[in-house]
Design a protein around this motif. Structure first.
Motif, PDB file in Angstrom:
ATOM      1  N   VAL A 214      11.967  11.350   4.791  1.00  0.00           N
ATOM      2  CA  VAL A 214      10.983  10.990   3.772  1.00  0.00           C
ATOM      3  C   VAL A 214       9.691  10.542   4.449  1.00  0.00           C
ATOM      4  O   VAL A 214       9.637  10.360   5.665  1.00  0.00           O
ATOM      5  CB  VAL A 214      11.501   9.861   2.851  1.00  0.00           C
ATOM      6  N   ASN A 215       8.659  10.346   3.616  1.00  0.00           N
ATOM      7  CA  ASN A 215       7.396   9.780   4.095  1.00  0.00           C
ATOM      8  C   ASN A 215       7.332   8.341   3.615  1.00  0.00           C
ATOM      9  O   ASN A 215       7.228   8.081   2.422  1.00  0.00           O
ATOM     10  CB  ASN A 215       6.215  10.585   3.545  1.00  0.00           C
ATOM     11  N   MET A 216       7.430   7.386   4.555  1.00  0.00           N
ATOM     12  CA  MET A 216       7.466   5.969   4.215  1.00  0.00           C
ATOM     13  C   MET A 216       6.056   5.399   4.209  1.00  0.00           C
ATOM     14  O   MET A 216       5.440   5.196   5.258  1.00  0.00           O
ATOM     15  CB  MET A 216       8.345   5.221   5.216  1.00  0.00           C
ATOM     16  N   GLU A 217       5.526   5.132   2.995  1.00  0.00           N
ATOM     17  CA  GLU A 217       4.164   4.614   2.858  1.00  0.00           C
ATOM     18  C   GLU A 217       4.204   3.135   2.495  1.00  0.00           C
ATOM     19  O   GLU A 217       4.725   2.763   1.445  1.00  0.00           O
ATOM     20  CB  GLU A 217       3.394   5.402   1.796  1.00  0.00           C
ATOM     21  N   GLY A 218       3.647   2.317   3.362  1.00  0.00           N
ATOM     22  CA  GLY A 218       3.668   0.874   3.151  1.00  0.00           C
ATOM     23  C   GLY A 218       4.488   0.192   4.211  1.00  0.00           C
ATOM     24  O   GLY A 218       5.205   0.834   4.984  1.00  0.00           O
ATOM     25  N   ALA A 219       4.366  -1.130   4.255  1.00  0.00           N
ATOM     26  CA  ALA A 219       5.060  -1.926   5.275  1.00  0.00           C
ATOM     27  C   ALA A 219       6.266  -2.634   4.684  1.00  0.00           C
ATOM     28  O   ALA A 219       6.278  -3.004   3.509  1.00  0.00           O
ATOM     29  CB  ALA A 219       4.100  -2.950   5.869  1.00  0.00           C
ATOM     30  N   LEU A 220       7.268  -2.809   5.510  1.00  0.00           N
ATOM     31  CA  LEU A 220       8.425  -3.637   5.170  1.00  0.00           C
ATOM     32  C   LEU A 220       8.362  -4.850   6.082  1.00  0.00           C
ATOM     33  O   LEU A 220       8.773  -4.797   7.245  1.00  0.00           O
ATOM     34  CB  LEU A 220       9.720  -2.840   5.363  1.00  0.00           C
ATOM     35  N   THR A 221       7.815  -5.937   5.557  1.00  0.00           N
ATOM     36  CA  THR A 221       7.477  -7.071   6.416  1.00  0.00           C
ATOM     37  C   THR A 221       7.343  -8.348   5.595  1.00  0.00           C
ATOM     38  O   THR A 221       7.128  -8.295   4.377  1.00  0.00           O
ATOM     39  CB  THR A 221       6.139  -6.794   7.139  1.00  0.00           C
ATOM     40  N   ASP A 222       7.446  -9.464   6.265  1.00  0.00           N
ATOM     41  CA  ASP A 222       7.171 -10.764   5.640  1.00  0.00           C
ATOM     42  C   ASP A 222       5.756 -11.231   5.956  1.00  0.00           C
ATOM     43  O   ASP A 222       5.341 -12.323   5.533  1.00  0.00           O
ATOM     44  CB  ASP A 222       8.177 -11.803   6.142  1.00  0.00           C
ATOM     45  N   SER A 223       5.015 -10.431   6.692  1.00  0.00           N
ATOM     46  CA  SER A 223       3.647 -10.804   7.054  1.00  0.00           C
ATOM     47  C   SER A 223       2.759 -10.866   5.805  1.00  0.00           C
ATOM     48  O   SER A 223       2.943 -10.108   4.849  1.00  0.00           O
ATOM     49  CB  SER A 223       3.069  -9.786   8.039  1.00  0.00           C
TER      50      SER A 223
ATOM     51  N   SER B  30      -2.830  -8.868   5.301  1.00  0.00           N
ATOM     52  CA  SER B  30      -3.073  -7.569   4.705  1.00  0.00           C
ATOM     53  C   SER B  30      -4.341  -6.929   5.261  1.00  0.00           C
ATOM     54  O   SER B  30      -5.320  -7.607   5.589  1.00  0.00           O
ATOM     55  CB  SER B  30      -3.208  -7.722   3.191  1.00  0.00           C
ATOM     56  N   ALA B  31      -4.329  -5.603   5.338  1.00  0.00           N
ATOM     57  CA  ALA B  31      -5.539  -4.863   5.690  1.00  0.00           C
ATOM     58  C   ALA B  31      -6.529  -4.975   4.529  1.00  0.00           C
ATOM     59  O   ALA B  31      -6.149  -5.160   3.371  1.00  0.00           O
ATOM     60  CB  ALA B  31      -5.199  -3.404   5.961  1.00  0.00           C
ATOM     61  N   ASP B  32      -7.791  -4.844   4.851  1.00  0.00           N
ATOM     62  CA  ASP B  32      -8.846  -4.961   3.846  1.00  0.00           C
ATOM     63  C   ASP B  32      -9.023  -3.600   3.163  1.00  0.00           C
ATOM     64  O   ASP B  32      -9.837  -2.777   3.586  1.00  0.00           O
ATOM     65  CB  ASP B  32     -10.148  -5.418   4.510  1.00  0.00           C
ATOM     66  N   LYS B  33      -8.239  -3.361   2.110  1.00  0.00           N
ATOM     67  CA  LYS B  33      -8.301  -2.099   1.406  1.00  0.00           C
ATOM     68  C   LYS B  33      -7.868  -2.315  -0.044  1.00  0.00           C
ATOM     69  O   LYS B  33      -7.256  -3.344  -0.375  1.00  0.00           O
ATOM     70  CB  LYS B  33      -7.428  -1.054   2.090  1.00  0.00           C
TER      71      LYS B  33
ATOM     72  N   HIS C 266      -0.854   4.333   4.938  1.00  0.00           N
ATOM     73  CA  HIS C 266      -0.365   3.035   4.463  1.00  0.00           C
ATOM     74  C   HIS C 266       0.608   2.360   5.433  1.00  0.00           C
ATOM     75  O   HIS C 266       1.054   1.247   5.177  1.00  0.00           O
ATOM     76  CB  HIS C 266       0.311   3.185   3.093  1.00  0.00           C
ATOM     77  N   ALA C 267       0.928   3.023   6.525  1.00  0.00           N
ATOM     78  CA  ALA C 267       1.902   2.457   7.468  1.00  0.00           C
ATOM     79  C   ALA C 267       1.410   1.149   8.085  1.00  0.00           C
ATOM     80  O   ALA C 267       2.213   0.281   8.429  1.00  0.00           O
ATOM     81  CB  ALA C 267       2.223   3.462   8.563  1.00  0.00           C
ATOM     82  N   ARG C 268       0.085   1.002   8.185  1.00  0.00           N
ATOM     83  CA  ARG C 268      -0.479  -0.217   8.777  1.00  0.00           C
ATOM     84  C   ARG C 268      -1.205  -1.061   7.729  1.00  0.00           C
ATOM     85  O   ARG C 268      -2.183  -1.755   8.045  1.00  0.00           O
ATOM     86  CB  ARG C 268      -1.410   0.137   9.938  1.00  0.00           C
ATOM     87  N   ASP C 269      -0.722  -1.021   6.495  1.00  0.00           N
ATOM     88  CA  ASP C 269      -1.331  -1.844   5.443  1.00  0.00           C
ATOM     89  C   ASP C 269      -1.252  -3.334   5.757  1.00  0.00           C
ATOM     90  O   ASP C 269      -2.047  -4.132   5.239  1.00  0.00           O
ATOM     91  CB  ASP C 269      -0.649  -1.572   4.101  1.00  0.00           C
ATOM     92  N   TYR C 270      -0.288  -3.710   6.586  1.00  0.00           N
ATOM     93  CA  TYR C 270      -0.184  -5.112   7.022  1.00  0.00           C
ATOM     94  C   TYR C 270      -0.302  -5.192   8.545  1.00  0.00           C
ATOM     95  O   TYR C 270       0.478  -5.859   9.213  1.00  0.00           O
ATOM     96  CB  TYR C 270       1.107  -5.736   6.475  1.00  0.00           C
ATOM     97  N   GLN C 271      -1.309  -4.471   9.017  1.00  0.00           N
ATOM     98  CA  GLN C 271      -1.714  -4.530  10.420  1.00  0.00           C
ATOM     99  C   GLN C 271      -0.582  -4.099  11.360  1.00  0.00           C
ATOM    100  O   GLN C 271       0.428  -3.539  10.921  1.00  0.00           O
ATOM    101  CB  GLN C 271      -2.220  -5.943  10.761  1.00  0.00           C
ATOM    102  N   GLU C 272      -0.768  -4.356  12.640  1.00  0.00           N
ATOM    103  CA  GLU C 272       0.229  -3.952  13.637  1.00  0.00           C
ATOM    104  C   GLU C 272       1.534  -4.720  13.466  1.00  0.00           C
ATOM    105  O   GLU C 272       2.616  -4.180  13.725  1.00  0.00           O
ATOM    106  CB  GLU C 272      -0.318  -4.152  15.047  1.00  0.00           C
ATOM    107  N   GLN C 273       1.434  -5.978  13.025  1.00  0.00           N
ATOM    108  CA  GLN C 273       2.658  -6.757  12.819  1.00  0.00           C
ATOM    109  C   GLN C 273       3.536  -6.108  11.760  1.00  0.00           C
ATOM    110  O   GLN C 273       4.749  -5.934  11.938  1.00  0.00           O
ATOM    111  CB  GLN C 273       2.315  -8.191  12.406  1.00  0.00           C
TER     112      GLN C 273
ATOM    113  N   ASP D 176       7.165  -4.417  12.328  1.00  0.00           N
ATOM    114  CA  ASP D 176       8.287  -4.934  11.537  1.00  0.00           C
ATOM    115  C   ASP D 176       8.986  -3.799  10.791  1.00  0.00           C
ATOM    116  O   ASP D 176      10.218  -3.783  10.667  1.00  0.00           O
ATOM    117  CB  ASP D 176       7.798  -5.981  10.535  1.00  0.00           C
ATOM    118  N   THR D 177       8.200  -2.858  10.296  1.00  0.00           N
ATOM    119  CA  THR D 177       8.767  -1.719   9.565  1.00  0.00           C
ATOM    120  C   THR D 177       9.641  -0.877  10.473  1.00  0.00           C
ATOM    121  O   THR D 177      10.760  -0.489  10.100  1.00  0.00           O
ATOM    122  CB  THR D 177       7.639  -0.858   8.966  1.00  0.00           C
ATOM    123  N   ILE D 178       9.139  -0.603  11.661  1.00  0.00           N
ATOM    124  CA  ILE D 178       9.927   0.164  12.629  1.00  0.00           C
ATOM    125  C   ILE D 178      11.247  -0.541  12.923  1.00  0.00           C
ATOM    126  O   ILE D 178      12.320   0.071  12.935  1.00  0.00           O
ATOM    127  CB  ILE D 178       9.122   0.375  13.921  1.00  0.00           C
ATOM    128  N   GLU D 179      11.149  -1.839  13.146  1.00  0.00           N
ATOM    129  CA  GLU D 179      12.337  -2.610  13.523  1.00  0.00           C
ATOM    130  C   GLU D 179      13.376  -2.643  12.407  1.00  0.00           C
ATOM    131  O   GLU D 179      14.564  -2.435  12.646  1.00  0.00           O
ATOM    132  CB  GLU D 179      11.920  -4.039  13.884  1.00  0.00           C
TER     133      GLU D 179
END
Length: 393
Positions: free
Chosen positions: A132-141, A144-147, A175-182, A186-189
């Motif tokens: 699938v194409n995963m758009e967005g972050a899975l994180t507790d951060s 947020s990116a300014d968008k 959207h993969a970096r909607d919550y920056q590098e953190q 986190d999404t990868i992990e």
């Protein structure tokens, strides 16, 4: 006086002859030894160019190699089925209506992660690989990116994919970096912890599927990206995957214009670059609607699968989407050209309800399925017309 005995003349003659014969034999043997030491009888000479070995030296290894090749069994064909679905936005943005959002549905279902892909889980479980194409972050951060639309969900949402037969997700999107590098890391992990391989941009994912090494490559080719940069990165990744022993190379592209049912010429050219570089399939998403497909050099290009499990809109006007499946036949490093019998276009909706988005993608049936596939065919016909006018590679 004692007289010295005299040898009869005949005896003298015989003795002399015997001695002469013996001397002749000794001389002959001595000459033979000397000739043997000097190389014996002359042999036919062979002239060998510099750097070239004599035939007698090269023949034996060649025969040995052919004998070894004959002893090795020819590789057996392996068939594997791969499913592709579109944009998965597992979460919300700051603009989402909290009463009917993805998160609200999760809470309403008692935090049951199996709810979301329940209607396609059997389909995904029956194939060999689902992407699938995963758009967005899975994180507790909270950074947020300014968008306008920055999407995120709780890390627990990774179980939605991992628990329903999804094995891989592209993160090559806007959207993969909607919550920056953190958020990205986190999404990868969290995907990895749930058995979902992530890939995209400079990251290649490899999966062993029925003994076949499959490479998954993601490219983000939307407005604002430098065409030369993402195209070069994609073709470099394909070459790298091939060099690292990938037998099947699959490319997921994030491209196109939102809500446009026809791909751009640039998308078509990029897809051809991928296949010319060695990709065995190119699929795409991002426009939020379905687009058609074509076959180029025996490889399928599917331009947009549309949304899928999509938390980005609580009631999208167009809920149509696709699951694309292809069954590949791989023999060693060779992938058989695709035929229409190898592929399936499965018409779906992002929701099991026609009234709103309940975030539960569901295969369409009957007239609804025919309508969706008719829309895909209309786009396919336009793509064929566009292909005829594309500049030569």
């Amino acid at each position: 006086m004692y007289a010295k005995p005299q040898c009869p003349p005949l005896v003298k003659i015989i003795v002399v002859v015997v001695i002469a014969i013996e001397l002749a034999l000794v001389g002959f043997l001595a000459f033979g030894r000397a000739s043997a030491q000097d190389g014996g009888a002359p042999v036919e000479s062979t002239t060998v160019d510099a750097g070239q070995q004599e035939p007698a030296q090269t023949q034996a290894p060649a025969d040995t190699a052919s004998d070894q090749a004959a002893d090795e069994p020819a590789p057996e064909p392996v068939t594997l089925t791969v499913s592709f679905a579109g944009d998965c936005t597992l979460g919300v943005s700051a603009k989402s209506d909290p009463d009917v959002s993805f998160n609200a549905r999760y809470e309403k279902e008692g935090e049951d992660v199996s709810y979301f892909l329940r209607n396609v889980a059997d389909l995904f479980g029956a194939d060999d690989l689902t992407v699938v194409n995963m758009e967005g972050a899975l994180t507790d951060s909270s950074d947020s990116a300014d968008k306008d639309y920055a999407f995120k969900g709780t890390p627990d949402y990774a179980k939605i994919l991992g628990g329903s037969g999804v094995e891989a997700a592209s993160l090559a999107n806007d959207h993969a970096r909607d919550y920056q590098e953190q958020g990205y890391n986190d999404t990868i992990e969290t995907l990895d912890a749930n058995g979902v391989s992530s890939f995209g941009d400079d990251r290649i994912a490899y999966r062993d599927v029925k003994g076949v090494k499959v490479a998954l490559i993601g490219v983000c080719a939307i407005e604002g990206s430098a065409p030369e940069s993402y195209a070069q990165q994609m073709t470099d990744n394909i070459a790298k995957a091939k060099a690292e022993g990938a037998q099947l190379v699959l490319v997921y592209a994030n491209w196109g214009v939102e809500k446009d049912y026809t791909p751009q010429e640039s998308d078509m050219l990029l897809a051809r670059q991928a296949i010319d570089a060695g990709a065995d399939l190119v699929v795409g998403s991002h426009p939020h609607v379905v687009q058609g497909w074509e076959v180029y050099n025996g490889r399928y290009i599917v331009y947009s699968l549309g949304n899928f499990c999509f938390g980005g809109n609580s009631n999208p006007k167009d809920k149509d989407c696709l699951i694309f499946q292809e069954t590949f036949t791989v023999t060693g490093t060779e992938v058989a050209p695709a035929t229409e019998n190898d592929v399936k276009f499965i018409a779906c909706s992002v929701s099991s309800s026609s009234k709103r988005n309940n975030y539960q993608p569901t295969p369409a049936e009957g007239e609804d399925a025919e309508r969706i596939l008719g829309k895909v065919q209309e786009s396919t016909d336009k793509i064929a017309a566009m292909a005829a006018d594309l500049p030569a590679a």
